[in-house]
Write a protein that holds these residues in place. Structure first.
Motif, PDB file in Angstrom:
ATOM      1  N   ARG A 149       0.827  -1.210   0.000  1.00  0.00           N
ATOM      2  CA  ARG A 149       0.000   0.000   0.000  1.00  0.00           C
ATOM      3  C   ARG A 149       0.862   1.261   0.000  1.00  0.00           C
ATOM      4  NH1 ARG A 149      -4.748   0.956   4.552  1.00  0.00           N
ATOM      5  NH2 ARG A 149      -5.970   2.521   3.392  1.00  0.00           N
ATOM      6  N   THR A 150       1.965   1.219   0.727  1.00  0.00           N
ATOM      7  CA  THR A 150       2.882   2.360   0.772  1.00  0.00           C
ATOM      8  C   THR A 150       3.541   2.583  -0.576  1.00  0.00           C
ATOM      9  OG1 THR A 150       3.291   1.944   3.120  1.00  0.00           O
ATOM     10  CG2 THR A 150       4.884   3.327   1.957  1.00  0.00           C
ATOM     11  N   VAL A 151       3.979   1.505  -1.213  1.00  0.00           N
ATOM     12  CA  VAL A 151       4.584   1.609  -2.549  1.00  0.00           C
ATOM     13  C   VAL A 151       3.605   2.255  -3.517  1.00  0.00           C
ATOM     14  CG1 VAL A 151       5.389   0.269  -4.543  1.00  0.00           C
ATOM     15  CG2 VAL A 151       6.191  -0.316  -2.244  1.00  0.00           C
ATOM     16  N   GLN A 152       2.359   1.814  -3.473  1.00  0.00           N
ATOM     17  CA  GLN A 152       1.357   2.357  -4.387  1.00  0.00           C
ATOM     18  C   GLN A 152       1.103   3.837  -4.115  1.00  0.00           C
ATOM     19  OE1 GLN A 152      -2.006   3.406  -3.750  1.00  0.00           O
ATOM     20  NE2 GLN A 152      -2.403   3.701  -5.941  1.00  0.00           N
ATOM     21  N   ALA A 153       1.008   4.212  -2.856  1.00  0.00           N
ATOM     22  CA  ALA A 153       0.712   5.602  -2.507  1.00  0.00           C
ATOM     23  C   ALA A 153       1.838   6.537  -2.927  1.00  0.00           C
ATOM     24  CB  ALA A 153       0.460   5.717  -1.005  1.00  0.00           C
ATOM     25  N   ILE A 154       3.087   6.143  -2.675  1.00  0.00           N
ATOM     26  CA  ILE A 154       4.208   6.993  -3.056  1.00  0.00           C
ATOM     27  C   ILE A 154       4.272   7.140  -4.571  1.00  0.00           C
ATOM     28  CG2 ILE A 154       6.735   7.143  -3.099  1.00  0.00           C
ATOM     29  CD1 ILE A 154       6.708   5.898  -0.284  1.00  0.00           C
ATOM     30  N   GLY A 155       4.100   6.046  -5.290  1.00  0.00           N
ATOM     31  CA  GLY A 155       4.124   6.118  -6.739  1.00  0.00           C
ATOM     32  C   GLY A 155       3.058   7.048  -7.285  1.00  0.00           C
ATOM     33  N   ARG A 156       1.881   6.992  -6.705  1.00  0.00           N
ATOM     34  CA  ARG A 156       0.767   7.807  -7.190  1.00  0.00           C
ATOM     35  C   ARG A 156       0.925   9.274  -6.804  1.00  0.00           C
ATOM     36  NH1 ARG A 156      -3.481   8.595  -4.099  1.00  0.00           N
ATOM     37  NH2 ARG A 156      -3.089   6.638  -2.961  1.00  0.00           N
ATOM     38  N   LEU A 157       1.359   9.554  -5.588  1.00  0.00           N
ATOM     39  CA  LEU A 157       1.401  10.917  -5.093  1.00  0.00           C
ATOM     40  C   LEU A 157       2.678  11.663  -5.460  1.00  0.00           C
ATOM     41  CD1 LEU A 157      -0.060  10.187  -1.559  1.00  0.00           C
ATOM     42  CD2 LEU A 157      -1.218  11.422  -3.400  1.00  0.00           C
ATOM     43  N   VAL A 158       3.788  10.938  -5.524  1.00  0.00           N
ATOM     44  CA  VAL A 158       5.082  11.570  -5.816  1.00  0.00           C
ATOM     45  C   VAL A 158       5.420  11.477  -7.294  1.00  0.00           C
ATOM     46  CG1 VAL A 158       7.561  11.550  -5.261  1.00  0.00           C
ATOM     47  CG2 VAL A 158       5.873  11.090  -3.468  1.00  0.00           C
ATOM     48  N   GLY A 159       4.924  10.419  -7.948  1.00  0.00           N
ATOM     49  CA  GLY A 159       5.196  10.238  -9.365  1.00  0.00           C
ATOM     50  C   GLY A 159       6.248   9.209  -9.671  1.00  0.00           C
ATOM     51  N   ARG A 160       6.742   8.521  -8.637  1.00  0.00           N
ATOM     52  CA  ARG A 160       7.779   7.502  -8.830  1.00  0.00           C
ATOM     53  C   ARG A 160       7.750   6.554  -7.643  1.00  0.00           C
ATOM     54  NH1 ARG A 160      13.540   7.375  -7.719  1.00  0.00           N
ATOM     55  NH2 ARG A 160      14.630   6.098  -9.258  1.00  0.00           N
ATOM     56  N   ARG A 161       7.777   5.255  -7.900  1.00  0.00           N
ATOM     57  CA  ARG A 161       7.724   4.282  -6.818  1.00  0.00           C
ATOM     58  C   ARG A 161       9.011   4.336  -5.997  1.00  0.00           C
ATOM     59  NH1 ARG A 161       8.162  -1.595  -6.403  1.00  0.00           N
ATOM     60  NH2 ARG A 161       9.432  -0.880  -4.668  1.00  0.00           N
ATOM     61  N   PRO A 162       8.943   3.996  -4.734  1.00  0.00           N
ATOM     62  CA  PRO A 162      10.151   3.984  -3.915  1.00  0.00           C
ATOM     63  C   PRO A 162      11.069   2.819  -4.262  1.00  0.00           C
ATOM     64  CG  PRO A 162       8.317   3.113  -2.657  1.00  0.00           C
ATOM     65  CD  PRO A 162       7.748   3.613  -3.966  1.00  0.00           C
ATOM     66  N   VAL A 163      12.378   3.051  -4.154  1.00  0.00           N
ATOM     67  CA  VAL A 163      13.361   1.978  -4.344  1.00  0.00           C
ATOM     68  C   VAL A 163      14.124   1.705  -3.047  1.00  0.00           C
ATOM     69  CG1 VAL A 163      13.604   2.405  -6.807  1.00  0.00           C
ATOM     70  CG2 VAL A 163      15.131   3.575  -5.197  1.00  0.00           C
ATOM     71  N   GLY A 164      13.787   2.437  -1.978  1.00  0.00           N
ATOM     72  CA  GLY A 164      14.405   2.221  -0.677  1.00  0.00           C
ATOM     73  C   GLY A 164      13.338   2.064   0.389  1.00  0.00           C
ATOM     74  N   TRP A 165      13.705   1.438   1.504  1.00  0.00           N
ATOM     75  CA  TRP A 165      12.749   1.159   2.578  1.00  0.00           C
ATOM     76  C   TRP A 165      13.397   1.329   3.938  1.00  0.00           C
ATOM     77  CZ3 TRP A 165       7.612   0.491   2.327  1.00  0.00           C
ATOM     78  CH2 TRP A 165       6.968   0.129   3.516  1.00  0.00           C
TER      79      TRP A 165
END
Length: 308
Positions: A149-165
């Motif tokens: 869910r976090t990956v999806q939210a960051i990708g949608r809101l920031v414009g790029r999926r996260p590559v770090g955690w």
């Protein structure tokens, strides 16, 4: 590196001869600024929690309110989203340096303007859980779903999926679940070194870009921590100067931990501004994102045995 058989801790690491990092431009220190964005995802009965948040706000030691709201704590967290974030944003963009955001998914959902500003500034936005909670006792299926869910939210809101955690308050399963997700270059749920390193997880060597809790503004909100901006600035300068001197032979990495509701206060922001001025004046620093550190390390120091 491998832990001693039967003991799941590695207390040896690189030992007396750490690898030469080979940072770009011959830098002595790779400086990673990290802004934790958590406001709006802390514990709150409005989100079904048993009580209010009792950790990392200005009333040090105040117990959480069981079964009810703590409006004082809520407003202190709100300050980070409403004002603190933007003060940090102005300071960092004025210095024209990049940073990494450890972003909690629900917090971004509740302030999409901040998420857009992170993307527009070119900052790296890494995952920091769906809620700002301790995942130790969260069921595995919930933690797995929260990562997705976090990956999806960051990708949608920031414009790029996260590559770090970075979860921070991890469960014993966190690293495995992050590895199973499949889209991450690194995780930062470790404080054990001055350089990136590999750990075995899921039959592969996974890159860890370690974080730090010493050069971190959360120490303003603990007993016997920082009191004034000068306290934090002195510690940051001392840390950088030591690593800079060591970096003549063995370049190192420095993590600086920041929080919107903490460093974003007007009486504290000078610590960040002063530190960035010091790094620019002394030289030898590569201020960069954790993603870029990870990509450099994966290329310059690939795992000796990727499959084991």
């Amino acid at each position: 590196m491998r832990a001693v058989s039967g003991y799941e801790r590695d207390l040896v690491g690189y030992g007396a001869e750490p690898p030469h990092a080979g940072w770009p431009g011959g830098a002595r220190v790779a400086v990673s600024l990290v802004l934790n964005y958590e406001e709006g995802a802390e514990r709150n009965v409005l989100d079904g929690d048993a009580g209010s948040e009792g950790y990392l706000h200005e009333i040090i030691g105040a117990p959480p309110v069981a079964g009810g709201r703590d409006l004082n704590a809520e407003s202190m967290f709100a300050y980070g989203a409403r004002a603190g974030f933007w003060r940090v944003h102005r300071t960092v963009t004025a210095h024209d340096v990049p940073l990494t955001v450890f972003a909690v998914g629900q917090a971004l959902e509740r302030n999409p303007g901040a998420a857009r500003a992170m993307g527009a500034a070119g900052w790296e936005v890494a995952g920091h859980g769906w809620r700002w909670i301790d995942y130790r006792d969260v069921p595995e299926e919930v933690e797995r779903a929260d990562i997705a869910r976090t990956v999806q939210a960051i990708g949608r809101l920031v414009g790029r999926r996260p590559v770090g955690w970075y979860t921070g308050r991890t469960s014993p399963r966190t690293r495995r679940l992050v590895a199973e997700e499949g889209g991450f270059l690194y995780d930062s749920d470790d404080y054990g070194d001055d350089l990136p390193f590999y750990v075995g997880e899921g039959g592969r060597q996974r890159l860890v870009v370690p974080y730090g809790l010493d050069a971190n503004d959360f120490k303003f909100l603990i007993v016997h921590g920082f009191t004034t901006a000068d306290d934090m600035l002195a510690y940051l300068v001392d840390t950088y100067d030591t690593l800079h001197a060591e970096g003549a032979d063995r370049p190192r990495m420095m993590s600086v931990g920041l929080h919107c509701r903490i460093i974003g206060r007007p009486g504290r922001i000078r610590a960040l501004d002063g530190f960035l001025r010091h790094v620019a004046q002394l030289g030898g620093g590569w201020i960069t994102t954790r993603e870029q550190i990870a990509r450099h390390w994966l290329t310059a120091h690939p795992p000796a045995d990727p499959q084991g």
